[in-house]
Structures are given as C-alpha cells and as structure tokens.
Design a protein around this motif. Structure first.
Motif, PDB file in Angstrom:
ATOM      1  N   ILE A 154      18.709 162.365  48.871  1.00 26.95           N
ATOM      2  CA  ILE A 154      18.049 163.404  48.352  1.00 26.95           C
ATOM      3  C   ILE A 154      18.915 164.577  48.235  1.00 26.95           C
ATOM      4  O   ILE A 154      19.496 165.339  49.370  1.00 26.95           O
ATOM      5  CB  ILE A 154      16.740 163.539  49.421  1.00 26.95           C
ATOM      6  CG1 ILE A 154      15.763 162.321  49.226  1.00 26.95           C
ATOM      7  CG2 ILE A 154      15.838 164.661  48.653  1.00 26.95           C
ATOM      8  CD1 ILE A 154      14.700 162.335  50.270  1.00 26.95           C
ATOM      9  N   MET A 155      19.312 164.942  47.049  1.00 24.96           N
ATOM     10  CA  MET A 155      20.017 166.163  47.010  1.00 24.96           C
ATOM     11  C   MET A 155      19.141 167.669  46.573  1.00 24.96           C
ATOM     12  O   MET A 155      18.442 167.378  45.640  1.00 24.96           O
ATOM     13  CB  MET A 155      20.893 165.954  45.738  1.00 24.96           C
ATOM     14  CG  MET A 155      21.601 164.731  45.688  1.00 24.96           C
ATOM     15  SD  MET A 155      22.543 164.479  47.152  1.00 24.96           S
ATOM     16  CE  MET A 155      24.103 165.567  46.878  1.00 24.96           C
ATOM     17  N   CYS A 156      18.973 168.405  47.549  1.00 22.85           N
ATOM     18  CA  CYS A 156      18.152 169.623  47.400  1.00 22.85           C
ATOM     19  C   CYS A 156      18.925 170.633  46.965  1.00 22.85           C
ATOM     20  O   CYS A 156      19.777 171.163  47.682  1.00 22.85           O
ATOM     21  CB  CYS A 156      17.236 169.729  48.742  1.00 22.85           C
ATOM     22  SG  CYS A 156      16.198 168.660  49.367  1.00 22.85           S
ATOM     23  N   ASN A 171       8.551 166.440  54.594  1.00 23.56           N
ATOM     24  CA  ASN A 171       7.950 165.358  53.522  1.00 23.56           C
ATOM     25  C   ASN A 171       8.818 164.607  53.280  1.00 23.56           C
ATOM     26  O   ASN A 171       9.055 163.531  52.951  1.00 23.56           O
ATOM     27  CB  ASN A 171       7.206 166.259  52.498  1.00 23.56           C
ATOM     28  CG  ASN A 171       5.721 166.768  52.753  1.00 23.56           C
ATOM     29  OD1 ASN A 171       5.049 166.155  53.624  1.00 23.56           O
ATOM     30  ND2 ASN A 171       5.254 167.865  52.195  1.00 23.56           N
ATOM     31  N   LEU A 172      10.327 165.444  52.997  1.00 25.09           N
ATOM     32  CA  LEU A 172      11.324 164.554  52.556  1.00 25.09           C
ATOM     33  C   LEU A 172      11.847 163.842  53.747  1.00 25.09           C
ATOM     34  O   LEU A 172      12.400 162.514  53.243  1.00 25.09           O
ATOM     35  CB  LEU A 172      12.537 165.573  52.123  1.00 25.09           C
ATOM     36  CG  LEU A 172      12.143 166.464  50.890  1.00 25.09           C
ATOM     37  CD1 LEU A 172      13.227 167.439  50.643  1.00 25.09           C
ATOM     38  CD2 LEU A 172      11.913 165.596  49.562  1.00 25.09           C
ATOM     39  N   GLU A 173      11.740 164.162  54.826  1.00 19.30           N
ATOM     40  CA  GLU A 173      12.303 163.220  55.937  1.00 19.30           C
ATOM     41  C   GLU A 173      11.207 161.984  55.957  1.00 19.30           C
ATOM     42  O   GLU A 173      11.658 160.812  56.188  1.00 19.30           O
ATOM     43  CB  GLU A 173      12.110 164.136  57.229  1.00 19.30           C
ATOM     44  CG  GLU A 173      13.519 164.791  57.403  1.00 19.30           C
ATOM     45  CD  GLU A 173      13.546 165.825  58.484  1.00 19.30           C
ATOM     46  OE1 GLU A 173      12.497 165.732  59.339  1.00 19.30           O
ATOM     47  OE2 GLU A 173      14.589 166.526  58.782  1.00 19.30           O
ATOM     48  N   GLU A 174       9.845 162.360  55.789  1.00 21.18           N
ATOM     49  CA  GLU A 174       9.019 161.047  55.789  1.00 21.18           C
ATOM     50  C   GLU A 174       9.347 160.177  54.706  1.00 21.18           C
ATOM     51  O   GLU A 174       9.380 158.919  54.918  1.00 21.18           O
ATOM     52  CB  GLU A 174       7.802 161.750  55.889  1.00 21.18           C
ATOM     53  CG  GLU A 174       6.621 160.501  56.080  1.00 21.18           C
ATOM     54  CD  GLU A 174       5.573 160.889  56.244  1.00 21.18           C
ATOM     55  OE1 GLU A 174       5.076 162.099  56.569  1.00 21.18           O
ATOM     56  OE2 GLU A 174       4.407 159.925  56.374  1.00 21.18           O
ATOM     57  N   LEU A 175       9.603 160.822  53.623  1.00 17.38           N
ATOM     58  CA  LEU A 175      10.043 160.018  52.309  1.00 17.38           C
ATOM     59  C   LEU A 175      11.097 159.165  52.597  1.00 17.38           C
ATOM     60  O   LEU A 175      11.219 157.985  52.392  1.00 17.38           O
ATOM     61  CB  LEU A 175      10.529 160.756  51.225  1.00 17.38           C
ATOM     62  CG  LEU A 175      10.396 160.327  49.893  1.00 17.38           C
ATOM     63  CD1 LEU A 175       8.909 160.051  49.250  1.00 17.38           C
ATOM     64  CD2 LEU A 175      10.652 161.421  48.587  1.00 17.38           C
ATOM     65  N   LEU A 178      10.398 156.400  54.843  1.00 18.54           N
ATOM     66  CA  LEU A 178       9.463 155.278  54.284  1.00 18.54           C
ATOM     67  C   LEU A 178      10.389 154.334  53.495  1.00 18.54           C
ATOM     68  O   LEU A 178      10.294 153.242  53.350  1.00 18.54           O
ATOM     69  CB  LEU A 178       8.590 155.817  53.460  1.00 18.54           C
ATOM     70  CG  LEU A 178       7.250 156.576  53.903  1.00 18.54           C
ATOM     71  CD1 LEU A 178       6.260 157.238  52.930  1.00 18.54           C
ATOM     72  CD2 LEU A 178       6.445 155.561  54.550  1.00 18.54           C
ATOM     73  N   SER A 179      11.507 155.092  52.911  1.00 14.28           N
ATOM     74  CA  SER A 179      12.164 154.172  52.088  1.00 14.28           C
ATOM     75  C   SER A 179      13.190 153.269  53.020  1.00 14.28           C
ATOM     76  O   SER A 179      13.625 152.419  52.259  1.00 14.28           O
ATOM     77  CB  SER A 179      13.429 155.067  51.343  1.00 14.28           C
ATOM     78  OG  SER A 179      14.352 155.449  52.036  1.00 14.28           O
ATOM     79  N   GLY A 180      12.970 153.166  54.230  1.00 11.26           N
ATOM     80  CA  GLY A 180      13.900 152.132  55.174  1.00 11.26           C
ATOM     81  C   GLY A 180      14.744 153.031  55.969  1.00 11.26           C
ATOM     82  O   GLY A 180      15.474 152.421  56.992  1.00 11.26           O
ATOM     83  N   GLY A 181      14.976 154.350  55.572  1.00 16.09           N
ATOM     84  CA  GLY A 181      15.841 155.063  56.691  1.00 16.09           C
ATOM     85  C   GLY A 181      17.169 155.046  56.315  1.00 16.09           C
ATOM     86  O   GLY A 181      18.062 155.800  57.029  1.00 16.09           O
ATOM     87  N   ASP A 182      17.683 154.290  55.307  1.00 12.51           N
ATOM     88  CA  ASP A 182      18.933 154.317  55.087  1.00 12.51           C
ATOM     89  C   ASP A 182      19.329 155.351  53.868  1.00 12.51           C
ATOM     90  O   ASP A 182      18.724 155.057  52.684  1.00 12.51           O
ATOM     91  CB  ASP A 182      19.359 152.933  54.409  1.00 12.51           C
ATOM     92  CG  ASP A 182      20.821 152.654  54.652  1.00 12.51           C
ATOM     93  OD1 ASP A 182      21.499 153.267  55.061  1.00 12.51           O
ATOM     94  OD2 ASP A 182      21.191 151.377  54.290  1.00 12.51           O
ATOM     95  N   GLY A 183      20.172 156.249  54.278  1.00 11.74           N
ATOM     96  CA  GLY A 183      20.258 157.432  53.072  1.00 11.74           C
ATOM     97  C   GLY A 183      20.456 158.922  53.923  1.00 11.74           C
ATOM     98  O   GLY A 183      20.529 158.935  54.996  1.00 11.74           O
ATOM     99  N   GLN A 184      20.445 159.683  53.103  1.00 15.18           N
ATOM    100  CA  GLN A 184      20.346 161.014  53.927  1.00 15.18           C
ATOM    101  C   GLN A 184      19.727 162.046  53.065  1.00 15.18           C
ATOM    102  O   GLN A 184      19.611 161.905  51.670  1.00 15.18           O
ATOM    103  CB  GLN A 184      22.020 161.341  54.000  1.00 15.18           C
ATOM    104  CG  GLN A 184      22.133 162.155  55.076  1.00 15.18           C
ATOM    105  CD  GLN A 184      23.690 162.500  55.375  1.00 15.18           C
ATOM    106  OE1 GLN A 184      24.420 161.379  55.655  1.00 15.18           O
ATOM    107  NE2 GLN A 184      24.259 163.472  55.591  1.00 15.18           N
TER     108      GLN A 184
END
Lengths: 512, 704
Positions: A154-156, A171-175, A178-184
């Motif tokens: 997620i690029m803010c 909200n973004l952290e929850e997103l 939910l996606s599986g936690g792999d990412g940043q």
C-alpha cells in the motif's frame, strides 16, 4: 509473479501539495511520478514481470492488462482522468476477478495499491466495508483474502502522521492483515514532495523488485545469473521451523539425473536462470543501480561472445535429456533443465522442490545420492540399460499387494468363488488353491471371522461330494484335508489358529 | 497439516468385551452358485459378521488408506480392551503397517462370549491409549534432538478413536471424563521422563456400534471441547456398511483427504474380450490436489456428485487414453503437486485394473470436464517405484511465457561449446542412491562427495572447442579420464604414463594436432608451437591434480620430464622447419639456415643433454646431436637426488636443473650476502653494529 497496480483516481488525489515557492503539484502528480519511477526500474531490471494498471474511484477500470510493455503503462499513467470518490472494496473485487481470469488462483500476485489515505466516506468507504464485513452473506463476501497468494503493497501519498490523525492507518493495517499479512504499508517520510515520493518508491523497489542475483556453480565452473522471478522464502512448518527459508545466492549443482528418472516432479515454483555479465559495481540492490542490463550495445555484444557456463549447461541438458540437481540451501534442492518455449527459443529453467531432504519419494533422500563412480558397479549398466531409480519403498502399498477387504459383500464372494474355482481344477491348481485358501484363512483369523472358516469348510466338503467320477483321486484328498484344516482354525485354539501358519497341501503319492 | 498435529498419532481402542461377539445381523451370501451347477444343491445359509469383525475390518480399512497415503510419520497404535488391555503394536516405524496389525489381531482372536462381562471394560483400553499418546515417537525424538534449544516447538498431540458399544449417553460422558482425568494424571508422569511428553491436545472420537435393526441408545454429538486438552465427538453407527462409510469419511476428515472419481476408463470385459465398457474408479488423496478447484469455486463445475446419502463428495476427472508410444515418458510436465492415492474400493475389478495399468509404468492424463467446450488437462496419474501419485498439472497461463532465448543472452553468440563433452561429463556425474548402510556419520554425506567429484572433474575444463587442444585429442582421453580420480592405482599411473609416451611419439612423428584455427589467419600456429601449446595445456590439467597424491604427482613428473624443453623446442622448431623445407623446398631461403645453424651451435655448447626418446629422429635429422645419455626412461621424483649424493649417473632432471642454475647464474652478479654466506646464512645490517655498537631497534631512527 505478476504485478497489478491499483491507482486511486478519486477527487481527493487532486488535492494540491503546497510547496513554498515552486510549482504546485497534486498528490496525483506525485503518485504518477513514483509509479513512473517503478515502471522505469522494472523495464530495465525486472523486465520479464507482467504488470497491469487499474484505476479506481467508485468504479474501476482496467487501463492496461498484464503486459511487459512498460511504455504502454507509462503512457496510460500520463492520461489519467479524475473521478469521484474512493471505493476500495469494489476495486479489490475487480482485482480478484482480473487476476484470476488471467492467471488462475494458484499464481502468486503482487498488488500495489496507490492511494492518498483518504479512504472514502459513507457506504463503499473502507471503514464501512470493514465494519460490515462480518455481517454479510456468502454472496457478498469481502474480496480479501484473495484466492491466490498475495503480496499487498500500500503506497500512501501521505505521511504517517496524517494517516494516524484519522483511523486511515488502522483501516489500512487491517486491510493488509486481511490480505494474509504478506506485504507492507509505505508512507512518505517528511514533507510531500518529489523527493519524498521517490524515496518511498525506492523502498518498495528494494523490498519487492530488486533482481535476485546468484552464482551458479558446477564444481569450478560457474556463471553469474539472475533468477527470475525472485524465489520467495518458504516456511516449512510454522510450528517446528517458523523461520522462512531463503534460496542461497550460491546455487550448487550436485549431479545429474535423466528426465525419465526424475519423472515430472512436483515443484513449488519455477524460475528462469538468466546468465548476466559480471558486474563492475559492487552495489547490487541499491536504489540507484538501474542500468545493469542497459549497458552500451558493445558491452552486451561482448558478453554475448564470451563463453558462458549457463549456455553450455543448457545445451547439454537439452541434448542429453537430463536435469541437473541443484542445492539451494541446507537440505533444499531444485532442478535445472532446458525448457523450450517454441522450436527456436529455449531457456535454462530452475524449479524448486519442497524444502527438506526427501521431496521426491522416488529419488529417496537427496542428501544420500552419491556419485556413480563410488558404486561397486555402474547402476546405469554399461550400456545405460538400467537405472537405480525409482527408489522402491520398503513396504508395498495396499493396491500393489493383493490385500483382503470384505467390507462389501462382493469382495468376500469373489474370494470364496476363487477358492471354489480352483477346487474344481484340483490337482492341477493345487498351488493356487492353497494360496487363495491361506489368504482367506489369514484375513478371517485377523477379523475374528471364524464363522466364515466353517462355512468355507462346508463348501469344500460339499465340493468333495460333488466331484465327478472322472476326477483325479487326489482332488478328494486335498479338499477334505483343506476343509478339516479350516475347521481346526475356526476353533481359535492357538495351535491351529496361528496367523503365520500356512495350510500346506496334503502329501499324496499316486505314482505307484 | 503441521508435522505434529493430532494426526501424527492415532490410537485405535477397540472393544473386545463379550457383547462385541454378537452378530451385526448384516448377512453375506457366500454360496453364490453358478447357474450351471445349481441343480439339486441346497445353498448354505448366509454368514453374518460379528460386531467385533465389523469394527476390526473397518478400522483396518481406515489404516490401509492412511498407510497408503502417508507411509511415514502418521502413526497408528492399536489397542484392544477386555478384562485388560492388549497393545498390538508400538509407535516404532517398523511396527506400522496393516500386516503387522492383522497379525496382532489374529493373536487376540474374536471376543470370548463366555467371559464375565463385569470384568470387561473399554476403560482399560482408554487408559492404555492415553499412556501411549504420552510416549514419544521416533520422529518426535529426532526433531527434538535436531532443534536442541528450541525443542519445545515439538508438540505432542494425538487422537483416540474408540470403537465400542456404550450403554447410554451417560456412560459416554463417563468415558470422556475418564479420558480427561487420565490425561491429567499421565501428563504428570510424563513430566519426569525423557521418553514421554505431556499431551497438549487430544481428540477423542467415540464410535458407538450397534447391530442392524436395533435402535441406538446413544445420540450423535458433534465435536465439543471438554477441556483445553480434550475435545470429544460421538458417532452412533450401525455395524456393517454404515460403519465402513463412517470411517471412510473420518479418515478423510482426519487426514485432509479428498476424493476423485476417474470416469470413462475403458476396460476389457471379462466375458467379451473384444468389447470394452467404461468404468469409474474412486481414489482418495490429499485434498490439496483439488486446491485449484476449491479456490476458483470450480468444484461444482468439475462435476462433484453426491452419492450414498449425500455424505460423500467427489470430483470427477475424465480419463484421456494415453498415446501408445509414450511409456514412462521423457517429458517434463510442469507439475505443482504430487499426492499419493489409495483406491476406495481396493480389490474391486475396475480399481485393480487401473492400478495395475499404472503400476506397469503407464501414465494417464486426466481431463477436467468443463461446461464450455475447451479441454483442460488438469491432473496426471503416474506410478513411481510401485507407488501411484496423482500429479497436479498447471493449466493456467504461465508468468514465464515468451522469455528471451538463451542464445540472446550472455555467451549466446558463442557457437563452439563442448556440448557433447559436457554431456559425457554429465553422464559421468550422474547420481545414485547410497544405501543407509554405507552412510557413515563421520564421513561426508554422499551428496557432498558428489560435489567434491564435480570439483575435481572441473578443475580444468575449457568450455569451448577452440580453447582446448588436449580435449579434442583421442590420445589424451585415457589420461584425462584418470587424472580426475580421487585416488589412482599403479595401473592408472602406468596408463597415464603410456598416454604421455604416446604423445611424445606423436610429437616425434610430427603428427598434426587438432588446434583450432579460429581467430588466426592462414594455417595457424606452426606445428612445434602447437605441441608447445598442447604440452602446456596438459601440464595445466595435471598440475591441478598433482597435490592429490604421490601417484598424481608422478604423472605430472612424467609430463615435465618428457615434454620438450624450451631450448630443445627451438631446436625442434628448427628441425621442424627443416622438414617443412624439405616438404616445400621452394619457399625457404638461406638466411634462415644460418640463423638455425647459430642455434644449433649454442645448443651443442650448452651440454650433453637430450631426451632419451628423441634418439632415432635426432640421429636422422641432425647428426650433430650427441647420443642420449640414458636409454632407460627416468620419470619419477624418487630418482631425483641432490648431485652430491648421487653416485651413479646423474638423472636427467638433476642435470637439467643444474644447467638452468648455471645458465641463470651467468646472467647476474651473485649477491654479496650469498657469496660470503656461512652455511647459507648471512647476518644482515652488520654495518650498524660496527658503526654504533648499538642495537638496531633502539637506534633505528637516530641512525637515520
């Protein structure tokens, strides 16, 4: 691993960024600048990646479907229009559909969501989606987690303080969770400006789009290679071994095996192994190192003319129909082979096996594979007529060993009929008769089915009385002997009902 | 599934009380008479299995499927309970298997209907089950030992499947409480033992079995948590077919299995061998083989059918008749998973036809039936070493499509790679399984030895034909093959030496060498230059191995001794030219002749050295050359002795070394130190002491 860029084109992205003195920018301009930088990086260092561009507001639109044409992507970026409000849920639904349609549900995918951190208002906003997601039916499920393995970045175009003032960050952290936690989640550090956005995309590039460089070794022969796509770290068992295992940058060939012997093994991923010219600069992963593959034509031509081990290996693997077993790390192996795309084009490919020393039962423990020169005699035979593979398991599987199962009546009936059929052909079928008889006896004893033993004994006795006059006299002897033995076994007395005991044919002599 | 999930350990506890000897009242007709023989014979009465027989055969079927699909490290412990408990096997790997369990069951025999029911109880068995779950398995032990300080990551969980006939719901509750108490009790015991582990999670599956035609006294109950350590579920099942179905469903749930039905299998009819009917065979396997269907929601589209009381789900895949010539298959499919299978109905005719077909080495592609017309091959059945696997084939678009060809990249323009030679190299470096028996824990693992062999074989390995001479020469092959070996025999050394002599011979005869002329115009290097290149290359190859053993060193010595020496080479060059002169006389002129003569003279002056194997040619070609000193070849270092100790004739090498030393010494003035040394030692900085009479170190700076 394909990439899908999901670009927020809602009105809030047009908010101006106040900069003292200089030109006025919108957040959208910053985002486009960052994405251009990403695309340029990929075009030169990661050019085999398929990337798609999707824009969203309350609706979504696939602007460029998966392509390696980075000019087309940049072109589309320059023609973005502005729309209404942010609605992330519907956009994610769109991502899910587009990716599955193109790649199915097994192919891992990277999603780069570019937004300004204002996540919509009211119905359709991310906040609303997250609040209501637990109270929905199966037909309106929240699109996350995607069916395919996902890395969500997620690029803010906003800084962390700004996001934390509202619940946007939560909200973004929850997103992400939910996606599986792999990412940043990436945010701009310091003021919103070109430099800030460059730094942010630079971090994404380092994190997710730096090429994987390794050295392929075969004894003293070696070649610098890029492995594409990057091999991802693998978690074997999150309880016993929670640390992810990463592929080593030294890929060591341990030996060679025929394609027929390795026989379509299951793999966790496939990668191209591309030989690269030895790099002058030491810095490999730095943000600035962009032109490794874009050297002057003369230099690349030079590289083409210098012999490279990968090309030699590829050629011989192709001609011989073999694969090279390659060690990727401690107790982790893969295979190198020639993969033909068409008649003309072919490539050196690497597939990774499951980590562990025994990923392929038919090869046995890979750490226990040794050179044939150390074997007492060549296991392939002098004329290559034999093979030590596949390795046979110690115990045969049920379907390979004629097991007895009587759960269905037909199973039992077949076995009884088999005995009777052979009984009628005594003494010719004496061996088969006793073999079948003993098989039935063993099973009946194990299942505690003594009634069956009695019934079969009765059947044999009846057969005995029905023997035609032309029958060999031995038939009658064997039948009554077998019947008597079964009756003894049915008593359950240990001397007659021993599991490992076999009824042997009665010794008769009609020769005199 | 985690390595140490509850599925790692399964304990079967089967009731062996007198009640279990009652009939299940499911009758099996054994006396199926064929029509031709039916006349006048009264068929025998049908048999019926006891509750015990039903329980045993269904549990064995559970184990059969389990062992087929997980041959290792999903373990079963079988316990029978009457007035005491009988443990039929242990967790040991060698005691796992249906044959072992059957043998144990036979020794227990059917329950004794005359035993006192008061003495008998399933509780004995349940106690033994809990105790058994505490006992550490080989895998648990190995992993604990391997993890050392993080050994606590190895969990101890297990499942108890209890087949019994309970009196009522209350007695079921009593059994659950008993198990719970026993766990707490046994966990305390386990804490003080190395060979035991406390149970962290236990799943109790109670199966109440009752005869057909009776009403059950026990009600079904889904899984519920009795305590954080124990969950329990109750199934009330009629003996016979229903019990078999139930256990089949349970084994699927417990071990993450799923079912696939292969349809449209053509099979020869028993009666009419020339016709074939299509059959279906159902297989069980790990459910991940259906992952793609489940994720994409394609499960229904893939033809899921519900059979037998809508309890069973199976995915249908269509048989694709294999091409007749592709036995075994040299094709490398992109396969994302391979899962062992077990046929649900193992000894039915269709099942055994399919499995035998596969066990004979044929592979079958399976097609996913789709609503739209497109044909998608999604799976493949294939056997490896007597085990059948369901391979999952990738049917999606590849992310690696249309890659740049290898010929476009680095090294892609080079056209003279030694492809065939490297193919040969690969064949020599093929792998083979080494039996456990030969693996010594102190020695290197076989795979490390394979790597070591690759290292030895590649110490000198030019990649392109134009970079090498020796590997293009048949004559070098014996030596090149031997020198890479870790150890050489005397015979090997001899073979290598013969190879060298052979080369010397070739050189003497001036045989042409396969030197590449790539990059050079015209004829390429002169022949003597070619030989110099060849010898250098051979020396390079052998030098990389010389340190391995004395014998390797002797091969190197042989080469150094036999190859032409630079001055002689010059002479040879001259001779070579002479010959060429003779061959094409017209081209040579006198000036070169005189030049050569000069060389010849200086050569004569330098000493009486020549190589023994030049004899004939030397004499023939240049009559001025002296007779060789030694007729016998002297090849090994052992014969090289310092001149002062040499009693007999000096060796060739010594003479050579001496000559070089002398020649070198003429080219420079000897160091003062070396000239006036005592025992080859000379004290440095003597002048400092002389001048100051002080220690050098203390006054280093001052003296400057």
């Amino acid at each position: 691993m394909p990439t899908l860029v999901l670009m927020d084109v809602s009105l809030s992205m047009t908010r101006p960024v106040s900069l003292d003195g200089s030109e006025e920018f919108q957040r959208k301009n910053l985002a486009v600048h960052g994405l251009n930088m990403l695309f340029e990086h990929m075009a030169s260092n990661y050019r085999l990646e398929f990337t798609a561009l999707m824009a969203f507001s309350s609706l979504w639109e696939l602007l460029v479907s998966f392509t390696r044409d980075y000019n087309a992507l940049q072109e589309a970026l320059s023609n973005l229009e502005d729309y209404d409000k942010t609605c992330i849920e519907s956009a994610l639904q769109g991502v899910s559909n587009v990716v599955q349609q193109e790649w199915g549900s097994a192919c891992p995918c990277q999603v780069v969501l570019v937004t300004d951190g204002s996540l919509g208002i009211g119905k359709g906003s991310l906040r609303h989606s997250l609040q209501t997601m637990k109270h929905r039916g199966d037909d309106k499920k929240f699109p996350l987690p995607f069916p395919f393995p996902t890395k969500l970045y997620i690029m803010c175009v906003a800084n962390a303080d700004e996001l934390q003032m509202t619940d946007a960050m939560d909200n973004l952290e929850e997103l992400l969770h939910l996606s599986g936690g792999d990412g940043q989640i990436f945010t701009i550090e310091g003021p919103l400006c070109m430099k800030g956005v460059q730094a942010m995309f630079g971090r994404l590039i380092d994190y997710a789009y730096s090429p994987f460089h390794a050295v392929l070794h075969c004894g003293n022969l070696s070649s610098d290679v890029q492995v594409f796509p990057r091999p991802e770290p693998v978690v074997v068992d999150d309880e016993v071994e929670p640390m992810p295992r990463a592929v080593s940058t030294d890929l060591e060939i341990v030996g060679f095996i025929e394609i027929a012997d390795i026989s379509s093994p299951p793999v966790i991923s496939r990668h191209l192994v591309l030989p690269i010219a030895v790099n002058k600069e030491v810095d490999e992963v730095g943000t600035g190192a962009t032109d490794e593959l874009e050297e002057e034509p003369s230099a690349s031509q030079m590289a083409g003319k210098n012999p490279n081990f990968c090309v030699l290996l590829h050629g011989s693997l192709k001609v011989e129909g073999m694969v090279a077993l390659v060690q990727l790390g401690p107790e982790w192996y893969g295979m190198l082979y020639s993969q033909a795309d068409s008649k003309k084009k072919s490539n050196l490919m690497m597939s990774l096996f499951d980590p562990g020393s025994g990923p392929l039962p038919w090869l046995g423990n890979i750490s226990h594979l040794g050179p044939i020169s150390e074997a007492a005699e060549n296991p392939y035979g002098e004329d290559d007529s034999k093979s030590p593979f596949p390795v046979q398991p110690q115990v045969k599987r049920s379907y390979a060993q004629n097991v007895t199962v009587w759960i269905k009546a037909s199973g039992l009936q077949t076995d009884v009929q088999k005995i009777l059929r052979n009984a009628r052909k005594l003494p010719d079928k004496t061996q088969t008769f006793y073999k079948e008889l003993n098989r039935l006896r063993k099973a009946a004893l194990a299942f505690g089915f003594s009634e069956l033993l009695k019934v079969v004994a009765d059947l044999l006795e009846r057969e005995c009385t029905m023997l035609p006059d032309s029958a060999h006299p031995d038939a009658a002897f064997q039948l009554s002997h077998a019947a008597q033995q079964l009756k003894l076994a049915s008593t359950g007395e240990s001397q007659h009902a021993d599991f490992d005991h076999n009824i042997v044919p009665m010794h008769t002599d009609f020769s005199s | 599934m985690k390595m140490f999930s509850v599925s790692h350990k399964t304990v079967f506890v089967v009731d062996h009380c007198p009640y279990m000897s009652e009939s299940s009242r499911q009758q099996v007709e054994c006396d199926v008479l064929t029509k031709t023989r039916a006349q006048g014979v009264i068929p025998l009465a049908p048999v019926s299995k006891s509750l015990w027989t039903c329980a045993v055969e269904c549990s064995m079927e559970y184990c059969r499927i389990l062992y087929d699909i997980y041959p290792k490290d999903k373990l079963v412990n079988y316990i029978v309970s009457d007035s005491e408990f009988h443990i039929l096997n242990t967790w040991k790997r060698e005691e796992q298997g249906t044959h072992e369990l059957m043998s144990g069951l036979a020794s227990v025999g059917p329950p004794n209907p005359h035993e006192d029911p008061e003495c008998c109880s399933i509780l004995h068995g349940l106690f033994a089950a809990v105790e058994s779950l505490c006992i550490i398995t080989e895998l648990q032990h190995e992993r604990r030992a391997a993890l050392m300080d993080t050994a606590e990551r190895v969990a101890n969980r297990g499942r108890i499947i209890c087949l019994t006939n309970a009196k009522s719901d209350t007695s079921v509750r009593m059994l659950e409480d008993y198990v719970q108490e026993t766990i707490l009790e046994q966990n305390k015991v386990a804490a003080s033992s190395d060979r035991r582990m406390a149970i962290q999670q236990c799943e109790l599956v109670l199966l109440h079995i009752y005869p057909q035609g009776e009403d059950t006294l026990v009600s079904d109950r889904p899984k519920k948590e009795i305590s954080p350590l124990l969950t329990s579920e109750v199934h009330s099942v009629r003996a016979g077919r229903h019990l078999a179905t139930k256990l089949n469903i349970l084994v699927q749930q417990h071990f993450d299995l799923a079912s696939t039905t292969i349809t449209n299998i053509p099979m020869k009819e028993e009666q009419h061998a020339n016709t074939s009917a299509n059959y279906d065979v159902e297989l069980l396997h790990h459910k991940d083989a259906h992952l793609e269907f489940i994720k994409s929601g394609d499960l229904h589209m893939a033809g899921t059918s519900t059979r037998e009381n809508t309890l069973k789900e199976t995915v249908t895949l269509k048989w694709c008749t294999p091409r007749t010539n592709s036995i075994g298959g040299n094709e490398l499919h992109y396969c994302t998973g391979a899962y062992r299978i077990s046929p649900t109905d193992v000894n039915s005719r269709p099942s055994s036809c399919l499995t035998n077909f596969l066990l004979n080495g044929r592979s079958v592609l399976l097609e996913q039936p789709r609503k739209s017309g497109s044909k998608v091959i999604s799976h493949m059945l294939s056997s490896h070493g007597g085990e059948i696997f369901l391979h999952v084939l990738n049917s999606n678009r590849s992310t690696l499509e249309d890659p740049p060809s290898i010929s476009e990249g680095c090294g892609g323009r080079v056209t003279d790679y030694r492809i065939t030679d490297f193919g040969e190299f690969m064949r020599e470096n093929r792998l083979t399984p080494v039996s456990e028996y030969f693996i010594d824990s102190f020695e290197k693992l076989p795979v490390e030895r394979a790597k070591a062999q690759l290292e030895r074989h590649t110490r000198y390995w030019p990649m392109i034909i134009s970079q090498t001479t020796i590997f293009n020469m048949q004559a070098v092959v014996p030596l090149a093959n031997l020198i890479v070996k870790e150890t050489l025999t005397e015979e090997d050394v001899l073979t290598c030496q013969k190879t060298v002599y052979n080369l010397v011979d070739m050189e003497r005869k001036n045989d042409p060498l396969p030197i590449s002329t790539v990059g050079s115009r015209g004829k390429g290097p002169k022949r003597d230059e070619q030989y110099r290149i060849m010898w250098n290359e051979l020396e390079t190859l052998v030098k990389t191995h010389a340190a391995a053993s004395d014998r390797h060193q002797r091969v190197l010595d042989c080469i150094t001794a036999c190859r032409s020496k630079p001055p002689e080479e010059e002479e040879r060059k001259k001779r070579g030219r002479k010959r060429e002169d003779r061959e094409d006389r017209a081209e040579k002129n006198g000036s070169k002749e005189t030049d050569d003569k000069g060389w010849q003279d200086s050569e004569r002056l330098k000493g009486l050295i020549d190589k023994e194997d030049q004899e004939s040619e030397v004499i023939k070609d240049s009559p001025d050359s002296p007779e060789p000193l030694n007729k016998k070849p002297r090849l090994s270092t052992e014969e090289v002795q310092p001149p002062e100790r040499a009693k007999g004739p000096v060796s060739l090498l010594t003479m050579w070394t001496n000559r070089i030393t002398v020649a070198n010494s003429r080219k420079h003035q000897e160091f003062v130190g070396r000239a006036s040394s005592v025992n080859n030692k000379f004290e440095l900085y003597q002048h400092l002491k002389d001048e100051n009479g002080m220690d050098v170190h203390e006054n280093g700076k001052a003296s400057r």
